[in-house]
Design a protein around this motif. Sequence first.
Motif, mmCIF file in Angstrom:
data_model
loop_
_atom_site.group_PDB
_atom_site.id
_atom_site.type_symbol
_atom_site.label_atom_id
_atom_site.label_comp_id
_atom_site.label_asym_id
_atom_site.label_seq_id
_atom_site.Cartn_x
_atom_site.Cartn_y
_atom_site.Cartn_z
ATOM 1 N N SER A 180 -49.830 2.811 -15.320
ATOM 2 C CA SER A 180 -49.846 4.230 -15.688
ATOM 3 C C SER A 180 -49.204 5.119 -14.631
ATOM 4 N N THR A 181 -48.584 4.497 -13.615
ATOM 5 C CA THR A 181 -47.878 5.276 -12.599
ATOM 6 C C THR A 181 -46.782 6.106 -13.269
ATOM 7 N N GLY A 182 -46.691 7.353 -12.906
ATOM 8 C CA GLY A 182 -45.664 8.210 -13.483
ATOM 9 C C GLY A 182 -46.090 8.882 -14.768
ATOM 10 N N PHE A 183 -47.363 8.726 -15.141
ATOM 11 C CA PHE A 183 -47.877 9.382 -16.332
ATOM 12 C C PHE A 183 -49.007 10.334 -15.969
ATOM 13 N N VAL A 184 -49.084 11.416 -16.709
ATOM 14 C CA VAL A 184 -50.095 12.450 -16.496
ATOM 15 C C VAL A 184 -50.968 12.524 -17.741
ATOM 16 N N LEU A 185 -52.277 12.585 -17.541
ATOM 17 C CA LEU A 185 -53.188 12.763 -18.667
ATOM 18 C C LEU A 185 -53.251 14.243 -19.031
ATOM 19 N N ALA A 186 -52.860 14.558 -20.245
ATOM 20 C CA ALA A 186 -52.931 15.930 -20.746
ATOM 21 C C ALA A 186 -54.060 15.995 -21.764
ATOM 22 N N GLU A 187 -55.118 16.687 -21.412
ATOM 23 C CA GLU A 187 -56.267 16.790 -22.308
ATOM 24 C C GLU A 187 -55.913 17.633 -23.515
ATOM 25 N N SER A 208 -55.270 14.384 -26.996
ATOM 26 C CA SER A 208 -55.045 14.037 -25.598
ATOM 27 C C SER A 208 -53.905 13.030 -25.503
ATOM 28 N N LEU A 209 -53.059 13.220 -24.506
ATOM 29 C CA LEU A 209 -51.856 12.407 -24.371
ATOM 30 C C LEU A 209 -51.675 11.913 -22.947
ATOM 31 N N LEU A 210 -51.083 10.737 -22.818
ATOM 32 C CA LEU A 210 -50.527 10.294 -21.554
ATOM 33 C C LEU A 210 -49.045 10.651 -21.605
ATOM 34 N N VAL A 211 -48.601 11.460 -20.662
ATOM 35 C CA VAL A 211 -47.257 12.031 -20.705
ATOM 36 C C VAL A 211 -46.446 11.543 -19.516
ATOM 37 N N CYS A 212 -45.262 11.035 -19.782
ATOM 38 C CA CYS A 212 -44.383 10.647 -18.678
ATOM 39 C C CYS A 212 -44.048 11.891 -17.865
ATOM 40 N N ASP A 213 -44.223 11.826 -16.557
ATOM 41 C CA ASP A 213 -44.012 13.020 -15.748
ATOM 42 C C ASP A 213 -42.537 13.337 -15.538
ATOM 43 N N HIS A 214 -41.663 12.489 -16.058
ATOM 44 C CA HIS A 214 -40.223 12.711 -15.904
ATOM 45 C C HIS A 214 -39.495 12.320 -17.191
ATOM 46 N N GLU A 215 -38.285 12.808 -17.320
ATOM 47 C CA GLU A 215 -37.438 12.380 -18.427
ATOM 48 C C GLU A 215 -37.091 10.908 -18.243
ATOM 49 N N VAL A 216 -36.990 10.168 -19.349
ATOM 50 C CA VAL A 216 -36.666 8.741 -19.256
ATOM 51 C C VAL A 216 -35.386 8.575 -18.453
ATOM 52 N N THR A 217 -35.456 7.735 -17.431
ATOM 53 C CA THR A 217 -34.312 7.573 -16.538
ATOM 54 C C THR A 217 -33.331 6.537 -17.079
ATOM 55 N N GLN A 218 -32.141 6.547 -16.484
ATOM 56 C CA GLN A 218 -31.146 5.552 -16.874
ATOM 57 C C GLN A 218 -31.653 4.138 -16.579
ATOM 58 N N GLY A 219 -32.338 3.977 -15.462
ATOM 59 C CA GLY A 219 -32.881 2.663 -15.129
ATOM 60 C C GLY A 219 -33.883 2.196 -16.167
ATOM 61 N N GLU A 220 -34.750 3.092 -16.608
ATOM 62 C CA GLU A 220 -35.742 2.742 -17.619
ATOM 63 C C GLU A 220 -35.080 2.459 -18.961
ATOM 64 N N TYR A 221 -34.145 3.301 -19.337
ATOM 65 C CA TYR A 221 -33.487 3.149 -20.631
ATOM 66 C C TYR A 221 -32.701 1.846 -20.706
ATOM 67 N N GLU A 222 -31.994 1.533 -19.656
ATOM 68 C CA GLU A 222 -31.131 0.355 -19.664
ATOM 69 C C GLU A 222 -31.909 -0.954 -19.598
ATOM 70 N N THR A 223 -33.212 -0.868 -19.308
ATOM 71 C CA THR A 223 -34.055 -2.063 -19.347
ATOM 72 C C THR A 223 -34.171 -2.595 -20.773
ATOM 73 N N TYR A 224 -34.084 -1.695 -21.747
ATOM 74 C CA TYR A 224 -34.302 -2.087 -23.141
ATOM 75 C C TYR A 224 -33.119 -1.789 -24.066
ATOM 76 N N CYS A 225 -32.276 -0.868 -23.679
ATOM 77 C CA CYS A 225 -31.222 -0.407 -24.587
ATOM 78 C C CYS A 225 -29.865 -0.354 -23.886
ATOM 79 N N THR A 226 -28.826 -0.281 -24.684
ATOM 80 C CA THR A 226 -27.473 -0.098 -24.163
ATOM 81 C C THR A 226 -26.881 1.165 -24.768
ATOM 82 N N TYR A 227 -25.867 1.700 -24.095
ATOM 83 C CA TYR A 227 -25.174 2.877 -24.602
ATOM 84 C C TYR A 227 -24.093 2.444 -25.587
#
Length: 489
Positions: A204-211, A234-253
């Motif tokens: 859950s690193t990089g996520f914020v709990l929003a009640e 209530s949501l667990l929210v990524c504290d940042h926009e999805v990064t290129q490193g994260e995106y490229e782990t699963y997807c290609t452009y």
Amino acid sequence: MNTILVSWEHISFLRSKSYETIQMYGKGYFSIALFLSVSILLAACSGGTSYMGTTTPTGTTTYTVTFETDGGSAVDSQTVESGKTATEPAAPTKSGYTFGGWYDDSALTSVFSFSTKITKDTTLYAKWIDASVPTYTVTFETNGGSTVTSQTVASGGKATKPTAPTKSGFAFLDWYADSTFTAKYDFSAFVTADTTVYARWWDSTGFVLAEGSTVGEVTGSNVFISGRTVEIASLLVCDHEVTQGEYETYCTYSGSNSPSDTKGKGTNYPAYYVSWYDALVYCNKRSLAEGLTPCYTIGGKTDPAEWGAVPTSSDATWNAAVQDMTANGYRLPTEAEWEYLARGGKDGATGTQTTYAGSDTVDNVAWYSENSSKTHEVKGKDPISSSFKLYDMSGNVWEWCWDWHGTVAADTPAAGASSGSNRVLRGGSWNNNASNCAVSNRNNNNPYNRNNNNGFRVVRFSSKGKRRQEPGFVIRRILSEPTFPCTSF
């Protein structure tokens, strides 16, 4: 002599609460005398169980943990401070039987975890297994989490699913039958050999709990308008926009539409050239990879490998995607959720409003056309607040939302219009002016469009922090809806 009339439903509720919790629920509704009377009533109705504990001269509340061995060798009771844990004693013995562990109910249906914090006098019950019956050990490998006591199970018996362990910075997902997490462990299956069960965790690193909260009209909003009420879970929210490193782990452009140095390229830069369709693929792929339940269904399938090629023009099948907002996988926020988060969540949406996400000064929180010529690494500006650390909700890249774009009216569903041609984008970007970065600004684009300033952020449904009844509700029912007398005094 007064008689207090309460229902067994009320007694069951209060019996499950600690003294401190009962005191909170009663605040403003009980007199001291009435509170003490109810405490006595609870003890009488629970066979003498104390929920008030013993207060030491230093003001510390303690509780007694009693071990009921059911004919086995005696085990000394323990005095435990409120909020602390009991110590697991040496296993008792009983002629002709094998000790099968401690349970917190006399029916032996719930295994007691010695990591449980003690908040009331507690009796634990020994389980015994006929020594003539072969037994097996079920071991719980928590992979760095809190310890879970192993279970001794008679051959042909079933293991009892234990209380979920905890691990700092991680959320427990489930128990698995193998260390590679290919199959969840079936607690309805018969145990016929020594067995190890494995805990799977979500980082859950990089996520914020929003009640969550219920939101009505908000000044300056084009979403939270007069006459419209939106329930935000209530949501667990990524504290940042999805990064290129994260995106490229699963997807290609797609083709030439990929990040470049001139527009910002690197592991920690936000992903862009991402369509709304692409974002759904990413969400489900990541959910499946992490053992979560996917949120999106397209053509009756949840696995993107079965969806076919990502469309480069409007596609009726993909436009009919279904979103399960209660699944625990990754998804896009709805437009209402996005604005709720950009305004600071539960406290921010009802507090003093800012023009941008966390500030009235755009340069404090946003990369936009006056201070940028390309995207920047995420989390480079101030967060919304020191207690609600979401970054780049204004500027850097536009963020896709789930909703179809359309005029918001009082009767618009919480997840937006049921149809349309474009999907919502929010937040502004590096090549837009300041007004586009305002939390009230709305934008939209074709769901197949891939631009150098379109990205996204993911959220997950959270059962934590869910809204509860207001304190005192149950107490008011006790006082106003008596049923039959439990006891008189």
